[in-house]
Design an enzyme around this catalytic site. Structure first.
Site, short mmCIF file in Angstrom:
data_model
loop_
_atom_site.label_atom_id
_atom_site.label_comp_id
_atom_site.label_asym_id
_atom_site.label_seq_id
_atom_site.Cartn_x
_atom_site.Cartn_y
_atom_site.Cartn_z
N SER A 84 0.66 -9.92 6.40
CA SER A 84 1.81 -9.69 7.29
C SER A 84 2.16 -10.95 8.06
CB SER A 84 1.46 -8.63 8.34
OG SER A 84 1.19 -7.41 7.75
N HIS A 130 5.08 -9.49 -0.10
CA HIS A 130 4.92 -8.74 1.14
C HIS A 130 5.68 -7.42 1.03
CE1 HIS A 130 5.63 -8.15 5.67
NE2 HIS A 130 4.39 -7.81 5.39
N GLU A 147 9.40 -8.79 0.07
CA GLU A 147 9.61 -10.21 0.36
C GLU A 147 8.75 -11.01 -0.62
OE1 GLU A 147 10.63 -10.21 5.13
OE2 GLU A 147 8.52 -10.35 4.58
N ASN A 155 8.98 -9.52 9.68
CA ASN A 155 8.03 -9.50 10.81
C ASN A 155 8.34 -10.55 11.87
OD1 ASN A 155 6.70 -7.35 9.78
ND2 ASN A 155 4.99 -8.49 8.92
C1 LIG Z 1 5.24 -2.73 14.24
C2 LIG Z 1 5.93 -4.03 13.98
C3 LIG Z 1 5.11 -5.09 13.33
C4 LIG Z 1 4.51 -4.70 12.05
C5 LIG Z 1 3.81 -5.81 11.33
C6 LIG Z 1 2.90 -5.37 10.21
C7 LIG Z 1 3.57 -4.50 9.18
C8 LIG Z 1 4.21 -5.29 8.09
O1 LIG Z 1 3.74 -6.34 7.67
C9 LIG Z 1 5.47 -4.82 7.47
C10 LIG Z 1 5.80 -3.37 7.63
O2 LIG Z 1 5.47 -2.56 6.81
S1 LIG Z 1 6.69 -2.98 9.00
C11 LIG Z 1 6.96 -1.25 8.83
C12 LIG Z 1 8.14 -0.92 7.94
N1 LIG Z 1 8.30 0.49 7.87
C13 LIG Z 1 9.15 1.16 8.65
O3 LIG Z 1 9.88 0.59 9.43
C14 LIG Z 1 9.12 2.66 8.48
C15 LIG Z 1 10.12 3.33 9.35
N2 LIG Z 1 10.10 4.77 9.08
C16 LIG Z 1 10.78 5.34 8.05
O4 LIG Z 1 11.48 4.66 7.28
C17 LIG Z 1 10.65 6.82 7.90
O5 LIG Z 1 10.25 7.34 9.14
C18 LIG Z 1 9.64 7.26 6.78
C19 LIG Z 1 10.19 6.87 5.41
C20 LIG Z 1 8.27 6.62 6.98
C21 LIG Z 1 9.40 8.76 6.81
O6 LIG Z 1 10.59 9.43 6.79
P1 LIG Z 1 10.92 10.57 7.82
O7 LIG Z 1 10.84 9.97 9.16
O8 LIG Z 1 12.19 11.20 7.40
O9 LIG Z 1 9.69 11.60 7.73
P2 LIG Z 1 9.18 12.57 6.62
O10 LIG Z 1 9.91 13.87 6.75
O11 LIG Z 1 7.70 12.60 6.76
O12 LIG Z 1 9.52 11.93 5.23
C22 LIG Z 1 10.73 12.16 4.55
C23 LIG Z 1 10.45 12.08 3.07
O13 LIG Z 1 9.97 10.78 2.78
C24 LIG Z 1 9.02 10.86 1.72
N3 LIG Z 1 7.78 10.17 2.06
C25 LIG Z 1 7.42 9.73 3.28
N4 LIG Z 1 6.26 9.08 3.23
C26 LIG Z 1 5.88 9.11 1.93
C27 LIG Z 1 4.77 8.59 1.22
N5 LIG Z 1 3.80 7.91 1.85
N6 LIG Z 1 4.71 8.81 -0.10
C28 LIG Z 1 5.66 9.48 -0.74
N7 LIG Z 1 6.74 10.00 -0.14
C29 LIG Z 1 6.85 9.82 1.18
C30 LIG Z 1 8.81 12.27 1.40
O14 LIG Z 1 9.59 12.54 0.27
C31 LIG Z 1 9.36 13.00 2.59
O15 LIG Z 1 9.81 14.22 2.14
P3 LIG Z 1 8.86 15.51 2.27
O16 LIG Z 1 7.44 15.16 1.92
O17 LIG Z 1 9.47 16.44 1.30
O18 LIG Z 1 8.97 15.94 3.69
N1 LIG Z 2 -0.32 -1.81 7.80
C1 LIG Z 2 0.90 -2.24 7.46
O1 LIG Z 2 1.91 -1.60 7.79
C2 LIG Z 2 1.06 -3.48 6.65
C3 LIG Z 2 -0.01 -4.33 6.41
N2 LIG Z 2 0.17 -5.45 5.63
C4 LIG Z 2 -0.96 -6.33 5.35
O2 LIG Z 2 -1.69 -5.75 4.26
C5 LIG Z 2 -3.09 -6.05 4.40
C6 LIG Z 2 -3.87 -4.74 4.43
O3 LIG Z 2 -3.41 -3.97 5.51
P1 LIG Z 2 -3.71 -2.39 5.58
O4 LIG Z 2 -3.62 -1.80 4.23
O5 LIG Z 2 -2.86 -1.88 6.67
O6 LIG Z 2 -5.24 -2.40 6.05
P2 LIG Z 2 -6.34 -1.23 5.90
O7 LIG Z 2 -7.33 -1.48 6.97
O8 LIG Z 2 -5.68 0.10 5.80
O9 LIG Z 2 -6.99 -1.54 4.46
C7 LIG Z 2 -7.73 -2.70 4.16
C8 LIG Z 2 -8.73 -2.33 3.08
O10 LIG Z 2 -9.33 -3.53 2.58
C9 LIG Z 2 -10.70 -3.26 2.33
N3 LIG Z 2 -11.42 -4.55 2.31
C10 LIG Z 2 -11.72 -5.35 3.36
N4 LIG Z 2 -12.35 -6.45 2.92
C11 LIG Z 2 -12.45 -6.34 1.56
C12 LIG Z 2 -12.99 -7.17 0.53
N5 LIG Z 2 -13.55 -8.33 0.79
N6 LIG Z 2 -12.89 -6.72 -0.77
C13 LIG Z 2 -12.32 -5.55 -1.05
N7 LIG Z 2 -11.78 -4.73 -0.11
C14 LIG Z 2 -11.85 -5.13 1.18
C15 LIG Z 2 -11.12 -2.33 3.46
O11 LIG Z 2 -12.27 -1.60 3.13
C16 LIG Z 2 -9.87 -1.45 3.59
O12 LIG Z 2 -9.95 -0.29 2.78
C17 LIG Z 2 -3.22 -6.91 5.66
O13 LIG Z 2 -3.17 -8.26 5.30
C18 LIG Z 2 -1.98 -6.51 6.46
O14 LIG Z 2 -1.55 -7.52 7.34
C19 LIG Z 2 1.37 -5.77 5.07
C20 LIG Z 2 2.46 -4.94 5.25
C21 LIG Z 2 2.39 -3.75 6.09
#
Ligand SMILES: CCCCCCCC(=O)CC(=O)SCCNC(=O)CCNC(=O)[C@H](O)C(C)(C)COP(=O)(O)OP(=O)(O)OC[C@H]1O[C@@H](n2cnc3c(N)ncnc32)[C@H](O)[C@@H]1OP(=O)(O)O
Ligand SMILES: NC(=O)C1=CN([C@@H]2O[C@H](COP(=O)(O)OP(=O)(O)OC[C@H]3O[C@@H](n4cnc5c(N)ncnc54)[C@H](O)[C@@H]3O)[C@@H](O)[C@H]2O)C=CC1
Length: 311
Positions: free
Chosen positions: A144, A165, A177, A215
């Site tokens: 990240s 990413h 990304e 990010n």
């Molecule tokens: C914090 C800032 C800094 C971060 C830095 C580290 C992180 C990173 O490096 C980069 C990142 O990932 S940043 C995070 C990016 N993600 C977001 O912004 C997610 C925002 N949330 C959403 O898009 C929706 O709430 C979401 C799609 C998640 C869920 O949708 P809803 O809110 O409408 O809620 P649900 O009713 O539970 O879901 C609707 C339908 O979506 C499907 N679904 C959701 N999760 C799923 C999953 N894991 N697998 C498969 N399907 C999934 C599902 O179809 C669901 O429908 P139902 O199951 O029928 O209800």
């Molecule tokens: N959490 C998020 O929303 C996002 C996270 N990332 C990045 O993805 C990476 C993983 O993040 P998460 O999945 O959230 O973490 P997590 O904590 O859910 O999973 C990490 C996994 O790696 C395993 N692990 C640690 N060291 C290991 C090794 N040497 N060999 C094999 N497995 C090992 C751990 O047992 C754990 O299951 C980080 O670099 C994070 O910054 C990127 C995008 C979104």
């Protein structure tokens, strides 16, 4: 006309052979991100080896993939339960698991690392994989916040190194990304972009700058939300409500932080504060530190800003 057709066919053939270049993928880390990446790679026809530290963790990773696939099936195969069962079993059949990462890369075209956000641990892993993987294998990190270039120096294949990413939840988020470092070859970068498209993601090209695109904007925004609460300007629940209803975000910054993991947020911020001490946007947050110190890591630990424990 024939000339245009030939050119089109040739460029299609080039793209298509590039798209076929990556067939076998090793995903290292079966946590939140790794299990999502493995799921989508297998759904789009790739053979996947998923690696984590223990079989117990890998069992949980597979269970979470199964649960996520059931959600997909519920909608996609509402009228065809047998087809849905086949869909799930075909995808799960393309995912094998391993606890030995060196053995897991033996037949891999692409490695996607998604382990803990710690530069030393990532470098140690890649240094070891570099000796075990075939020459052609491309290495990528899903980090990240860490510079891809700082991780790539642990290998002798910087031309075959880049960043992929993904976003959480991987099955739902359409963006990928694709990050290049100066040493990344055009061939590697093209293969990574094509792989992203084969995974049905929309790709954007990124330089190896802190936080890439998303990010770099999302982290300062989220941390400023925490500072707002620290100052007593608003409650975290009101901030979430405001950003959802006033700015159209699907989650407020506190819901999103819980979803991402507060420990991951802290790893990112602490790393940036140390590397870029002059940037006021990257200073630590007392509120975030307090939650992490109390073991409240967000949804994955059952409690963060919100409580996720079943009552
Ligand atoms: C914090 C800032 C800094 C971060 C830095 C580290 C992180 C990173 O490096 C980069 C990142 O990932 S940043 C995070 C990016 N993600 C977001 O912004 C997610 C925002 N949330 C959403 O898009 C929706 O709430 C979401 C799609 C998640 C869920 O949708 P809803 O809110 O409408 O809620 P649900 O009713 O539970 O879901 C609707 C339908 O979506 C499907 N679904 C959701 N999760 C799923 C999953 N894991 N697998 C498969 N399907 C999934 C599902 O179809 C669901 O429908 P139902 O199951 O029928 O209800
Ligand atoms: N959490 C998020 O929303 C996002 C996270 N990332 C990045 O993805 C990476 C993983 O993040 P998460 O999945 O959230 O973490 P997590 O904590 O859910 O999973 C990490 C996994 O790696 C395993 N692990 C640690 N060291 C290991 C090794 N040497 N060999 C094999 N497995 C090992 C751990 O047992 C754990 O299951 C980080 O670099 C994070 O910054 C990127 C995008 C979104």
């Amino acid at each position: 006309m024939a000339q245009i057709f030939r050119t089109t066919v040739r460029s299609f053939a080039t793209t298509s052979s590039r798209q076929n270049a990556i067939k076998t993928v090793t995903v290292i880390g079966g946590g939140l991100m790794g299990s999502g990446i493995a799921q989508v790679a297998a759904t789009t026809g790739h053979q996947v080896v998923m690696v984590d530290q223990t079989d117990d963790i890998l069992g949980k990773s597979k269970a979470s993939i199964q649960k996520s696939l059931q959600r997909v099936v519920k909608k996609k195969f509402a009228e065809d339960p047998k087809g849905g069962e086949q869909f799930v079993s075909d995808i799960l059949g393309r995912i094998t698991t391993q606890t030995d990462s060196n053995a897991a890369v033996a037949n891999s075209d692409l490695v996607i690392e998604a382990i803990v956000e710690n530069i030393d641990v990532k470098k140690k892993l890649f240094s070891s994989l570099d000796k075990a993987a075939p020459q052609h294998t491309i290495f990528t990190s899903n980090t990240s916040s860490l510079p891809i270039g700082d991780i790539a120096v642990s290998t002798q294949r910087q031309d075959r190194f880049g960043g992929l990413h993904f976003f959480n939840p991987v099955p739902m988020m359409k963006l990928l990304e694709v990050v290049r470092i100066p040493a990344t070859s055009d061939e590697t970068f093209n293969k990574l972009s094509d792989f992203g498209k084969a995974m049905k993601k929309t790709t954007v090209d990124c330089k190896d700058t802190p936080g890439f695109i998303v990010n770099r904007l999302l982290v300062p925004y989220t941390i400023e939300a925490m500072r707002m609460v620290e100052r007593g300007d608003a409650s975290f629940k009101d901030v979430d409500t405001a950003m959802k209803l006033g700015a159209g975000y699907p989650m407020g910054p506190f819901e999103l932080s819980d979803y991402v993991g507060l420990d991951t947020m802290k790893f990112i911020l602490d790393g940036w504060a140390e590397k870029y001490p002059e940037n006021p946007l990257f200073q630590p947050s007392a509120l975030l530190n307090k939650y992490v110190a109390e073991g409240k890591l967000g949804a994955k630990s059952g409690e963060g800003f919100y409580n996720y424990k079943k009552k």
